[in-house]
Design a protein around this motif. Structure first.
Motif, PDB file in Angstrom:
ATOM      1  N   ILE A 108      -4.145  29.881   4.736  1.00 60.01           N
ATOM      2  CA  ILE A 108      -5.264  30.731   4.364  1.00 60.01           C
ATOM      3  C   ILE A 108      -4.700  32.028   3.794  1.00 60.01           C
ATOM      4  CG2 ILE A 108      -5.474  31.729   6.695  1.00 60.01           C
ATOM      5  CD1 ILE A 108      -8.522  31.913   6.142  1.00 60.01           C
ATOM      6  N   THR A 158      -5.966  35.879   2.823  1.00 60.14           N
ATOM      7  CA  THR A 158      -7.053  36.845   2.946  1.00 60.14           C
ATOM      8  C   THR A 158      -6.696  38.126   2.203  1.00 60.14           C
ATOM      9  OG1 THR A 158      -6.143  37.730   5.016  1.00 60.14           O
ATOM     10  CG2 THR A 158      -7.721  35.911   5.201  1.00 60.14           C
ATOM     11  N   THR A 171      -4.660  38.339  12.333  1.00 66.35           N
ATOM     12  CA  THR A 171      -5.654  37.573  13.082  1.00 66.35           C
ATOM     13  C   THR A 171      -7.084  37.987  12.756  1.00 66.35           C
ATOM     14  OG1 THR A 171      -4.109  37.178  14.900  1.00 66.35           O
ATOM     15  CG2 THR A 171      -6.451  36.924  15.383  1.00 66.35           C
ATOM     16  N   SER A 193      -8.420  39.377  10.132  1.00 63.27           N
ATOM     17  CA  SER A 193      -8.839  38.922   8.801  1.00 63.27           C
ATOM     18  C   SER A 193      -9.090  37.418   8.774  1.00 63.27           C
ATOM     19  CB  SER A 193      -7.770  39.284   7.765  1.00 63.27           C
ATOM     20  OG  SER A 193      -7.645  40.672   7.610  1.00 63.27           O
ATOM     21  N   THR A 194      -8.233  36.671   9.452  1.00 61.09           N
ATOM     22  CA  THR A 194      -8.400  35.220   9.490  1.00 61.09           C
ATOM     23  C   THR A 194      -9.690  34.836  10.215  1.00 61.09           C
ATOM     24  OG1 THR A 194      -5.990  34.934   9.471  1.00 61.09           O
ATOM     25  CG2 THR A 194      -7.316  33.052  10.170  1.00 61.09           C
ATOM     26  N   SER A 234     -12.706  35.565   8.036  1.00 66.99           N
ATOM     27  CA  SER A 234     -12.890  34.515   7.042  1.00 66.99           C
ATOM     28  C   SER A 234     -13.449  33.251   7.687  1.00 66.99           C
ATOM     29  CB  SER A 234     -11.560  34.208   6.351  1.00 66.99           C
ATOM     30  OG  SER A 234     -11.708  33.215   5.371  1.00 66.99           O
ATOM     31  N   LEU A 278      -5.006  27.084  11.055  1.00 64.60           N
ATOM     32  CA  LEU A 278      -4.664  27.854   9.861  1.00 64.60           C
ATOM     33  C   LEU A 278      -3.338  28.574  10.043  1.00 64.60           C
ATOM     34  CD1 LEU A 278      -8.188  29.514   9.440  1.00 64.60           C
ATOM     35  CD2 LEU A 278      -7.349  27.501   8.200  1.00 64.60           C
ATOM     36  N   TYR A 316      -0.810  31.775   7.863  1.00 62.18           N
ATOM     37  CA  TYR A 316      -0.734  32.751   6.773  1.00 62.18           C
ATOM     38  C   TYR A 316       0.672  33.334   6.717  1.00 62.18           C
ATOM     39  CZ  TYR A 316      -1.382  35.938  10.724  1.00 62.18           C
ATOM     40  OH  TYR A 316      -1.241  36.585  11.927  1.00 62.18           O
ATOM     41  N   GLU A 330      -3.211  30.411  13.538  1.00 63.72           N
ATOM     42  CA  GLU A 330      -4.413  30.549  14.361  1.00 63.72           C
ATOM     43  C   GLU A 330      -5.041  29.166  14.503  1.00 63.72           C
ATOM     44  OE1 GLU A 330      -4.597  33.542  15.401  1.00 63.72           O
ATOM     45  OE2 GLU A 330      -3.681  34.741  13.806  1.00 63.72           O
TER      46      GLU A 330
END
Length: 425
Positions: A39, A41, A83, A85-86, A89, A105, A107, A131
Motif C-alpha cells: 500500500i 499512502t 500505521t 495512514s494505512t 486508507s 498490507l 509499506y 499491518e
C-alpha cells in the motif's frame, strides 16, 4: 550562494542505493511469500489523524511532528509513522468489507520526525512496515513477528533478541492504569513535566520516559502482567506457544510498553545484542492495536503490525560486517574507435540493452587506453571493441577483461555470445 542538505537528512548516493534496493526487494519478496500486499499512502495527512491515531500524549505528537498550514487553512502533517495512514486508507476505502480477511498490507517509504539527529536516527527516515487488520487470532501475532524475524535472518543479522510483552485488553489496561496512578501520584512532582501531564491522561507512558528512567519508582512500578484478566493471559500464552512452535526464541519483559498510545495486548521489539551499535539497540517495534480502526472512524476491527527503520538496519549490517550480495558492474562496455563505428554505436547499444544486457560506452571521445580503464573501473565483464576493421568484417572483438582472452564475434551474435559466457562465470 551555496546550499547544504537540511540537518537530519541524507543523500543516498549511487554507490549506496544498490544496498537500499536489495533490502527493499528482500522485503517485497518476503511479503509476497507471506501474502502481504503493498500500500502507498500520501506523504502528508490531516494533523488530527496522527493526534488521534498515534496519541496526543506521545512524544511524536507533542514534540516531533512537521506540521504546517496549507493555503486553504488546513493543518497538515508530514507522516511520522506508517500505521495511522494505512489504517485511514483501510477505513476510507472500506477494506473491512473485502471478502478476504484479514487484510494484510505492507509499506516502504519516508517518514518525518523532528528529533535530535544521531547515528542511525534521522529526521527523514525510511520505514518498512506491515499491518494485518481483521483478525484477533493470536496466530496472526506470531505470523507478523515471524515475518520480521525471517527478514533479519535472511539478511544475515546475528545476535538478535526478540522481547515481547502483553499490554492487556481494555479491562486489563484500566486496572493497571489505576494502579500506576496510585503508585506515581504521591511523588509525581519529582518527575519531568511530560510525565506530570501524562499521569491522568496515560500513566503507562511514564514507564517509557527517557528522562526519568532511573527514578526509583520506575523499578517498583506495578507490572501490567499482574493485572491481566484471564482472557488477556490466555491470549498472551497462545502467542508464546506459537512462537515456540515456530522455533523463535523470545524474552518476556513486563516493562516493554512501546512509544505509541494505540497498542494493546501483544507488544514486541527486536533488539540487536552486541558491542559497537550504540545505546539505542532497538531495530524494530510493533504490536496489536485493537481499537485504532474505530478511533479513525471505522468499524470494530482488530489489527497488528510492526515498523522498522532501513537506516538502522544498514547500520546493524555494517556493525556486524555483513556485505549484501548486490549486483554491481556491467555485463559489457562498448569501446568504439573511428567515425563510422561511432555512428553505429547507439543502435548497437540499444539492441544489447533491449536484450537484457547491462552495457555502457564512452561519450567523451577517450582513446582506446582510456576506454579500457573506464571498463575496468565500471566492473565490466567484457569489452566489446568496434573499429573500422571490425565494421568492414561485420564483426566485433569481445575481450574477457578478467583473463585478457578475446574472440571475434559477428555483429548479429554478440548478445548470444555474452549471455552464454555470463552463464559460465
Amino acid at each position: 550562494m551555496s546550499f547544504k542538505i537540511p540537518r537530519g537528512t541524507q543523500d543516498i548516493l549511487p554507490e549506496q542505493s544498490a544496498k537500499w534496493q536489495y533490502i527493499e526487494q528482500k522485503a517485497q519478496d518476503l511479503c509476497r511469500r507471506y501474502n502481504y500486499k503493498e500500500i502507498r499512502t500520501p506523504i502528508f495527512e490531516q494533523t488530527e489523524l496522527f493526534a488521534r491515531g498515534v496519541g496526543d500524549t506521545t512524544d511524536i505528537v507533542q514534540k516531533e511532528m512537521y506540521t504546517f498550514e496549507d493555503r486553504g487553512g488546513r493543518s497538515l502533517t508530514l507522516r511520522p509513522e506508517g500505521t495511522a495512514s494505512t489504517v485511514r486508507s483501510f477505513v476510507e476505502n472500506k477494506m473491512y468489507g473485502l471478502p478476504d480477511q484479514p487484510v494484510k498490507l505492507y509499506y516502504i517509504g519516508p517518514m518525518f520526525r523532528y528529533e535530535r539527529p544521531q547515528s542511525g536516527r534521522m529526521r527523514q527516515f525510511v520505514q518498512f512496515g506491515v499491518e494485518a487488520m481483521g483478525s484477533d487470532n493470536p496466530a496472526i501475532d506470531a505470523e507478523v513477528i515471524g515475518l520480521v524475524m525471517d527478514f533479519y535472518k535472511e539478511l544475515g543479522l546475528k545476535n538478535l533478541k526478540l522481547v515481547i510483552n502483553s499490554l492487556g485488553d481494555k479491562e486489563s489496561r484500566n486496572s493497571h492504569r489505576q494502579a500506576l496512578i496510585k503508585h506515581f501520584q504521591p511523588r509525581i512532582s519529582e518527575f519531568c513535566s511530560d510525565c506530570q501531564k501524562r499521569l491522568d491522561k496515560n500513566p503507562l507512558r511514564i514507564l517509557d520516559c527517557k528522562q526519568d528512567k532511573n527514578h526509583e519508582l520506575m523499578e517498583t512500578a506495578p507490572s501490567i502482567l499482574d493485572y491481566l484478566n484471564e482472557e488477556s493471559k490466555d491470549y498472551f500464552k497462545k502467542v508464546q506457544e506459537f512462537l515456540t512452535q515456530m522455533g523463535i526464541s523470545f524474552e518476556v519483559d513486563a516493562t516493554l510498553v512501546r512509544g505509541l498510545d494505540y497498542y494493546n495486548n501483544t507488544a514486541f521489539e527486536v533488539m540487536i545484542d552486541g558491542e559497537g551499535f550504540g545505546a539505542i539497540t532497538t531495530l524494530c517495534g510493533g504490536g496489536r492495536y485493537n481499537g485504532l480502526v474505530e478511533e479513525i472512524g471505522g468499524p470494530t476491527t482488530p489489527g497488528i503490525g510492526f515498523a522498522l527503520s532501513i537506516e538502522r538496519l544498514l547500520m546493524a549490517l555494517e556493525t556486524q560486517g555483513i556485505s549484501l550480495p548486490v549486483q554491481e558492474g556491467l555485463d559489457a562496455y562498448l569501446i568504439v574507435m573511428g567515425d563510422e563505428p561511432k555512428q553505429l554505436a547507439p543502435k548497437l547499444l540499444h539492441d544489447l540493452r533491449s536484450n537484457g544486457l547491462t552495457v555502457d560506452t564512452d561519450y567523451l571521445n577517450k582513446k582506446m587506453k582510456g576506454q579500457i580503464k573506464a571498463a575496468d573501473r565500471l566492473g565490466a565483464a567484457f569489452a566489446i571493441i568496434l573499429g573500422e576493421d571490425e565494421i568492414a568484417n561485420n564483426e566485433v572483438v569481445i575481450k574477457t577483461l578478467a583473463t585478457g582472452h578475446q574472440e571475434s564475434v559477428t555483429l548479429d551474435n554478440i548478445t548470444n555470445y555474452i549471455q552464454s559466457k555470463l552463464e559460465e562465470i
